[in-house]
Motif scaffolding. Structure first.
Motif, PDB file in Angstrom:
ATOM      1  N   GLN A 247       0.783  -1.229   0.000  1.00 18.90           N
ATOM      2  CA  GLN A 247       0.000   0.000   0.000  1.00 18.90           C
ATOM      3  C   GLN A 247       0.821   1.288   0.000  1.00 18.90           C
ATOM      4  OE1 GLN A 247      -3.134   0.033   2.940  1.00 18.90           O
ATOM      5  NE2 GLN A 247      -3.447  -2.179   2.812  1.00 18.90           N
ATOM      6  N   CYS A 248       2.090   1.207   0.406  1.00 18.81           N
ATOM      7  CA  CYS A 248       2.856   2.450   0.594  1.00 18.81           C
ATOM      8  C   CYS A 248       4.126   2.541  -0.251  1.00 18.81           C
ATOM      9  CB  CYS A 248       3.267   2.600   2.066  1.00 18.81           C
ATOM     10  SG  CYS A 248       1.908   2.461   3.207  1.00 18.81           S
ATOM     11  N   VAL A 249       4.510   1.451  -0.911  1.00 17.58           N
ATOM     12  CA  VAL A 249       5.785   1.436  -1.633  1.00 17.58           C
ATOM     13  C   VAL A 249       5.531   1.411  -3.134  1.00 17.58           C
ATOM     14  CG1 VAL A 249       7.930   0.181  -2.019  1.00 17.58           C
ATOM     15  CG2 VAL A 249       6.951   0.287   0.280  1.00 17.58           C
ATOM     16  N   ASP A 250       6.114   2.387  -3.839  1.00  8.65           N
ATOM     17  CA  ASP A 250       5.986   2.487  -5.304  1.00  8.65           C
ATOM     18  C   ASP A 250       7.280   2.040  -5.972  1.00  8.65           C
ATOM     19  OD1 ASP A 250       3.407   3.660  -5.092  1.00  8.65           O
ATOM     20  OD2 ASP A 250       4.364   5.583  -4.616  1.00  8.65           O
ATOM     21  N   LYS A 251       7.178   1.718  -7.259  1.00 10.06           N
ATOM     22  CA  LYS A 251       8.371   1.347  -8.022  1.00 10.06           C
ATOM     23  C   LYS A 251       9.320   2.536  -8.103  1.00 10.06           C
ATOM     24  CE  LYS A 251       8.192  -1.003 -11.761  1.00 10.06           C
ATOM     25  NZ  LYS A 251       7.874  -1.458 -13.141  1.00 10.06           N
ATOM     26  N   PRO A 252      10.618   2.312  -7.947  1.00  5.64           N
ATOM     27  CA  PRO A 252      11.565   3.438  -7.993  1.00  5.64           C
ATOM     28  C   PRO A 252      11.829   3.897  -9.422  1.00  5.64           C
ATOM     29  CG  PRO A 252      12.757   1.381  -7.668  1.00  5.64           C
ATOM     30  CD  PRO A 252      11.293   1.022  -7.662  1.00  5.64           C
ATOM     31  N   LEU A 253      12.115   5.168  -9.560  1.00  4.25           N
ATOM     32  CA  LEU A 253      12.570   5.730 -10.831  1.00  4.25           C
ATOM     33  C   LEU A 253      14.090   5.804 -10.776  1.00  4.25           C
ATOM     34  CD1 LEU A 253      12.233   7.247 -13.546  1.00  4.25           C
ATOM     35  CD2 LEU A 253      11.996   9.350 -12.208  1.00  4.25           C
ATOM     36  N   PHE A 254      14.772   5.170 -11.739  1.00  3.55           N
ATOM     37  CA  PHE A 254      16.233   5.189 -11.792  1.00  3.55           C
ATOM     38  C   PHE A 254      16.698   6.155 -12.882  1.00  3.55           C
ATOM     39  CE2 PHE A 254      15.259   0.888 -10.161  1.00  3.55           C
ATOM     40  CZ  PHE A 254      15.961   0.950  -8.962  1.00  3.55           C
ATOM     41  N   ALA A 255      17.792   6.837 -12.611  1.00  3.36           N
ATOM     42  CA  ALA A 255      18.377   7.771 -13.579  1.00  3.36           C
ATOM     43  C   ALA A 255      19.893   7.675 -13.514  1.00  3.36           C
ATOM     44  CB  ALA A 255      17.921   9.203 -13.283  1.00  3.36           C
ATOM     45  N   ALA A 256      20.545   7.827 -14.665  1.00  2.00           N
ATOM     46  CA  ALA A 256      22.002   7.763 -14.728  1.00  2.00           C
ATOM     47  C   ALA A 256      22.611   9.051 -14.183  1.00  2.00           C
ATOM     48  CB  ALA A 256      22.461   7.527 -16.168  1.00  2.00           C
ATOM     49  N   GLU A 257      23.766   8.940 -13.534  1.00  2.00           N
ATOM     50  CA  GLU A 257      24.382  10.106 -12.898  1.00  2.00           C
ATOM     51  C   GLU A 257      24.822  11.160 -13.904  1.00  2.00           C
ATOM     52  OE1 GLU A 257      28.092   9.456 -10.889  1.00  2.00           O
ATOM     53  OE2 GLU A 257      28.678   7.814 -12.222  1.00  2.00           O
ATOM     54  N   ASN A 258      25.038  10.757 -15.183  1.00  2.00           N
ATOM     55  CA  ASN A 258      25.434  11.745 -16.192  1.00  2.00           C
ATOM     56  C   ASN A 258      24.244  12.346 -16.924  1.00  2.00           C
ATOM     57  OD1 ASN A 258      24.787   9.443 -17.568  1.00  2.00           O
ATOM     58  ND2 ASN A 258      26.648   9.352 -18.804  1.00  2.00           N
ATOM     59  N   ASN A 259      23.011  11.940 -16.570  1.00  2.00           N
ATOM     60  CA  ASN A 259      21.826  12.616 -17.104  1.00  2.00           C
ATOM     61  C   ASN A 259      21.767  14.027 -16.544  1.00  2.00           C
ATOM     62  OD1 ASN A 259      21.103  10.357 -18.509  1.00  2.00           O
ATOM     63  ND2 ASN A 259      19.249   9.919 -17.341  1.00  2.00           N
ATOM     64  N   THR A 260      21.134  14.929 -17.277  1.00  2.00           N
ATOM     65  CA  THR A 260      21.058  16.313 -16.819  1.00  2.00           C
ATOM     66  C   THR A 260      19.789  16.548 -16.002  1.00  2.00           C
ATOM     67  OG1 THR A 260      19.980  16.997 -18.883  1.00  2.00           O
ATOM     68  CG2 THR A 260      22.386  17.150 -18.789  1.00  2.00           C
ATOM     69  N   ALA A 261      19.822  17.623 -15.227  1.00  2.00           N
ATOM     70  CA  ALA A 261      18.694  17.928 -14.345  1.00  2.00           C
ATOM     71  C   ALA A 261      17.428  18.228 -15.126  1.00  2.00           C
ATOM     72  CB  ALA A 261      19.061  19.111 -13.442  1.00  2.00           C
ATOM     73  N   ASP A 262      17.552  18.905 -16.279  1.00  2.00           N
ATOM     74  CA  ASP A 262      16.345  19.224 -17.043  1.00  2.00           C
ATOM     75  C   ASP A 262      15.722  17.972 -17.653  1.00  2.00           C
ATOM     76  OD1 ASP A 262      18.393  18.876 -18.908  1.00  2.00           O
ATOM     77  OD2 ASP A 262      17.499  20.259 -20.345  1.00  2.00           O
ATOM     78  N   GLU A 263      16.530  16.969 -18.017  1.00  2.00           N
ATOM     79  CA  GLU A 263      15.987  15.704 -18.516  1.00  2.00           C
ATOM     80  C   GLU A 263      15.172  15.006 -17.442  1.00  2.00           C
ATOM     81  OE1 GLU A 263      19.487  14.466 -21.742  1.00  2.00           O
ATOM     82  OE2 GLU A 263      19.559  13.717 -19.683  1.00  2.00           O
ATOM     83  N   LEU A 264      15.716  14.945 -16.226  1.00  2.00           N
ATOM     84  CA  LEU A 264      14.994  14.293 -15.138  1.00  2.00           C
ATOM     85  C   LEU A 264      13.734  15.067 -14.775  1.00  2.00           C
ATOM     86  CD1 LEU A 264      14.830  12.067 -13.022  1.00  2.00           C
ATOM     87  CD2 LEU A 264      16.201  13.493 -11.502  1.00  2.00           C
ATOM     88  N   LEU A 265      13.794  16.387 -14.843  1.00  2.00           N
ATOM     89  CA  LEU A 265      12.626  17.210 -14.523  1.00  2.00           C
ATOM     90  C   LEU A 265      11.469  16.893 -15.460  1.00  2.00           C
ATOM     91  CD1 LEU A 265      11.394  19.473 -12.833  1.00  2.00           C
ATOM     92  CD2 LEU A 265      12.359  21.118 -14.460  1.00  2.00           C
ATOM     93  N   ARG A 266      11.771  16.707 -16.752  1.00  2.00           N
ATOM     94  CA  ARG A 266      10.714  16.370 -17.718  1.00  2.00           C
ATOM     95  C   ARG A 266      10.104  15.006 -17.400  1.00  2.00           C
ATOM     96  NH1 ARG A 266      14.194  19.017 -21.545  1.00  2.00           N
ATOM     97  NH2 ARG A 266      15.195  17.038 -22.065  1.00  2.00           N
ATOM     98  N   VAL A 267      10.958  14.036 -17.050  1.00  2.00           N
ATOM     99  CA  VAL A 267      10.453  12.693 -16.721  1.00  2.00           C
ATOM    100  C   VAL A 267       9.601  12.744 -15.454  1.00  2.00           C
ATOM    101  CG1 VAL A 267      11.109  10.342 -16.084  1.00  2.00           C
ATOM    102  CG2 VAL A 267      12.391  11.545 -17.858  1.00  2.00           C
ATOM    103  N   MET A 268      10.082  13.474 -14.431  1.00  2.00           N
ATOM    104  CA  MET A 268       9.320  13.597 -13.191  1.00  2.00           C
ATOM    105  C   MET A 268       7.960  14.237 -13.440  1.00  2.00           C
ATOM    106  SD  MET A 268      12.120  14.776 -10.332  1.00  2.00           S
ATOM    107  CE  MET A 268      12.969  13.563  -9.317  1.00  2.00           C
ATOM    108  N   LYS A 269       7.936  15.220 -14.309  1.00  2.00           N
ATOM    109  CA  LYS A 269       6.684  15.911 -14.613  1.00  2.00           C
ATOM    110  C   LYS A 269       5.711  14.982 -15.326  1.00  2.00           C
ATOM    111  CE  LYS A 269       4.841  19.946 -17.043  1.00  2.00           C
ATOM    112  NZ  LYS A 269       5.168  21.092 -17.914  1.00  2.00           N
ATOM    113  N   SER A 270       6.200  14.218 -16.306  1.00  2.00           N
ATOM    114  CA  SER A 270       5.315  13.345 -17.084  1.00  2.00           C
ATOM    115  C   SER A 270       4.806  12.167 -16.256  1.00  2.00           C
ATOM    116  CB  SER A 270       6.042  12.835 -18.331  1.00  2.00           C
ATOM    117  OG  SER A 270       7.124  11.983 -17.984  1.00  2.00           O
TER     118      SER A 270
END
Length: 376
Positions: free
Chosen positions: A219-242
């Motif tokens: 009930q409380c645990v969701d699947k984690p989102l993984f991202a590579a350390e060399n990805n940029t912050a704006d790329e992750l922001l778009r994924v988080m938003k979508s």
């Protein structure tokens, strides 16, 4: 046999059409426009193909002029209804790599279309020039320009500072950890800290009637989102938003956990330090009477250098703990207390835990010698 192959081809076109619609749902500006164009084109092709393949007797009830035209329109509307019914089941967004490949492929055929996303930095620079009288707004715009160059490895909370919940512990220990910290989300690990299996949301956790581990996981645990350390912050922001996700686990090239990044971290890159973090930063470096400084091992070395008005080795280290241990050349055992001299600093290490300096008292040698009997 020919008819079977034909219908298989139509089914393949419908599948490709749905895949392009899925890309359209999550793509950006130019890629989104191209995906819409291709999806509509494929839909019309399928409708026309079915018009010629299906028996005309199926549409004998059409008494209007140009019955084939109306038949094609009816089939197109039917495909549109099919698309609206099926597409909501594709909840997972395509990966950034898939979107990039699609964009690269379509650029070959749609090279004349201007990409407003690629022009965005230029537009922001023009806006920045127009607003140079407002320093705060100018700083936000400049940070937005840098967001595409800031990697997740630069802004993530390091794994050594992560507070995690281990499957090896019982729910009572989870509860103590959650109550002892002020976080909303906690990574849940299995065999090791590199094996993150989910993210616990405390908003759901505290609404539960009981605290059994299986119930918590369901009930409380969701699947984690993984991202590579060399990805940029704006790329992750778009994924988080979508995907409407607040937290991501940052991995290195070998799949090991580097740390985690939250939406809060990315917002700070745009707006600067928020008040809570600013208070914490100031608490990491405290000036005491008689020329003493109480410095946390996690304190940023640039802030320490500025506070002490000294030129420390900023290129090699990020934290005060890293600077001291790196200069010493060895890692003292946990629980050790010792006094060392580094350049013009006399440093009394008060507490070491997790192979890192937690607290230290610091005195500049060119000032009158104080007593180190201060309370940390």
């Amino acid at each position: 046999m020919y008819l079977f192959i034909f219908y298989c081809f139509i089914a393949l076109l419908i599948a490709v059409d749905l895949y392009v619609w899925r890309i359209w749902k999550y793509a950006r500006k130019k890629t989104k426009a191209i995906a819409l164009y291709l999806a509509q084109l494929l839909q019309w092709i399928v409708a026309l193909a079915l018009t010629s393949a299906l028996p005309s007797s199926w549409f004998s009830w059409i008494t209007l002029a140009n019955p084939e035209l109306w038949q094609t329109l009816i089939l197109f509307v039917g495909l549109e209804i099919l698309r609206l019914c099926i597409l909501p089941f594709f909840k997972q967004a395509p990966s950034e790599e898939t979107l990039a490949k699609f964009a690269a492929l379509t650029k070959i055929f749609f090279f004349w279309m201007k990409d407003s996303v690629e022009q965005a930095p230029e537009e922001l620079e023009l806006l920045s020039e127009a607003m140079n009288e407002n320093e705060e707004q100018l700083e936000v715009i400049e940070n937005a320009l840098d967001l595409g160059e800031t990697t997740l490895g630069e802004i993530c909370t390091h794994r050594s500072e992560m507070v995690v919940l281990s499957m090896k512990d019982d729910p009572s220990k989870w509860k103590k950890t959650i109550l002892a910290n002020r976080h909303t989300f906690y990574p849940v690990t299995n065999e090791s800290d590199d094996d993150v299996i989910g993210i616990l949301d405390t908003r759901n956790y505290f609404r539960m009637p009981g605290f059994g581990q299986k119930q918590i996981l369901d009930q409380c645990v969701d699947k984690p989102l993984f991202a590579a350390e060399n990805n940029t912050a704006d790329e992750l922001l778009r994924v988080m938003k979508s995907r409407k996700i607040y937290i991501a686990i940052v991995l290195d090239e070998y799949g090991g956990v580097v740390g985690l990044v939250t939406l809060h971290d990315i917002i700070e890159e745009l707006l600067g330090e928020l008040s809570e973090e600013e208070e914490k930063r100031q608490a990491d470096i405290v000036k005491l009477p008689r020329g003493l400084w109480r410095i946390s091992g996690e304190a940023n070395l640039k802030d320490v250098s500025k506070a002490l008005d000294m030129n420390l080795e900023l290129d090699d280290f990020e934290t005060f703990s890293g600077y001291v241990i790196g200069t010493m050349g060895y890692i003292p055992e946990d629980g050790t207390q010792l006094e060392v001299q580094i350049d013009q600093l006399m440093i009394q290490i008060k507490r070491i835990a997790g192979h890192r300096i937690r607290q230290a008292l610091v005195h500049k040698i060119d000032e009158p010698a104080p007593s180190f009997n201060e309370t940390i």
